[in-house]
Design a protein around this motif. Structure first.
Motif, PDB file in Angstrom:
ATOM      1  N   PRO A  10       0.776  -1.170  -0.027  1.00  0.00           N
ATOM      2  CA  PRO A  10      -0.060  -0.076   0.035  1.00  0.00           C
ATOM      3  C   PRO A  10       0.724   1.339   0.127  1.00  0.00           C
ATOM      4  N   HIS A  12       0.815   3.791  -2.635  1.00  0.00           N
ATOM      5  CA  HIS A  12       0.474   4.705  -3.925  1.00  0.00           C
ATOM      6  C   HIS A  12      -0.949   4.801  -3.915  1.00  0.00           C
ATOM      7  N   ALA A  13      -1.782   3.311  -3.395  1.00  0.00           N
ATOM      8  CA  ALA A  13      -2.989   3.276  -3.533  1.00  0.00           C
ATOM      9  C   ALA A  13      -3.430   2.091  -2.370  1.00  0.00           C
ATOM     10  N   HIS A  16      -2.860  -1.579  -2.914  1.00  0.00           N
ATOM     11  CA  HIS A  16      -2.145  -1.954  -4.094  1.00  0.00           C
ATOM     12  C   HIS A  16      -1.189  -3.191  -3.849  1.00  0.00           C
ATOM     13  N   SER A  18       2.006  -6.062  -5.278  1.00  0.00           N
ATOM     14  CA  SER A  18       3.169  -6.265  -6.044  1.00  0.00           C
ATOM     15  C   SER A  18       3.298  -7.976  -6.045  1.00  0.00           C
ATOM     16  N   GLY A  30       4.152  -2.554 -10.047  1.00  0.00           N
ATOM     17  CA  GLY A  30       3.154  -1.805 -10.667  1.00  0.00           C
ATOM     18  C   GLY A  30       3.543  -0.434 -10.313  1.00  0.00           C
ATOM     19  N   ASP A  31       2.677   0.441  -9.475  1.00  0.00           N
ATOM     20  CA  ASP A  31       3.161   1.841  -9.331  1.00  0.00           C
ATOM     21  C   ASP A  31       3.535   2.193  -8.051  1.00  0.00           C
ATOM     22  N   THR A  53      -0.875   9.751  -5.085  1.00  0.00           N
ATOM     23  CA  THR A  53      -0.122   8.602  -3.992  1.00  0.00           C
ATOM     24  C   THR A  53      -1.236   9.070  -2.831  1.00  0.00           C
ATOM     25  N   ASN A  59       4.160   4.230   1.134  1.00  0.00           N
ATOM     26  CA  ASN A  59       4.547   3.884  -0.090  1.00  0.00           C
ATOM     27  C   ASN A  59       6.055   3.506   0.127  1.00  0.00           C
TER      28      ASN A  59
END
Length: 98
Positions: A10, A12-13, A16, A18, A30-31, A53, A59
């Protein structure tokens, strides 16, 4: 065939994820970070922009967790794949502060 391990990353969102495959060190992040400047499109490691973000500190903690995996090949949502021979990813993460 070895599967990818799902990792919560988590920041960034919310929610989230990976993915990491240990046998060859492939990490799909990802981001959590980008391997390009989103304005110029020049290659280079960057945090995602703060305006996109949810929580930059969380992050960064997610990036530190990913660094500990010793990834060999890193795939990003934005930017080219990074073959991490010179530990470029680890150097980038080590410079991040909360």
């Amino acid at each position: 065939m070895e599967s990818f391990r799902v990792l919560e990353t988590p920041g960034h969102a919310d929610g989230h994820l990976s993915f990491f495959r240990e046998k060859d060190g492939v990490l799909i992040i990802g981001d959590v970070a980008t391997n390009m400047n989103l304005l110029t499109t020049f290659t280079g490691l960057h945090l995602p922009p703060s305006m996109f973000t949810t929580n930059q500190d969380v992050n960064i903690n997610s990036l530190k967790k990913l660094k500990a995996l010793d990834p060999q090949i890193i795939c990003f949502g934005h930017g080219s794949v990074l073959v991490n021979k010179n530990k470029k990813f680890e150097t980038f993460v080590d410079k991040l502060t909360i």
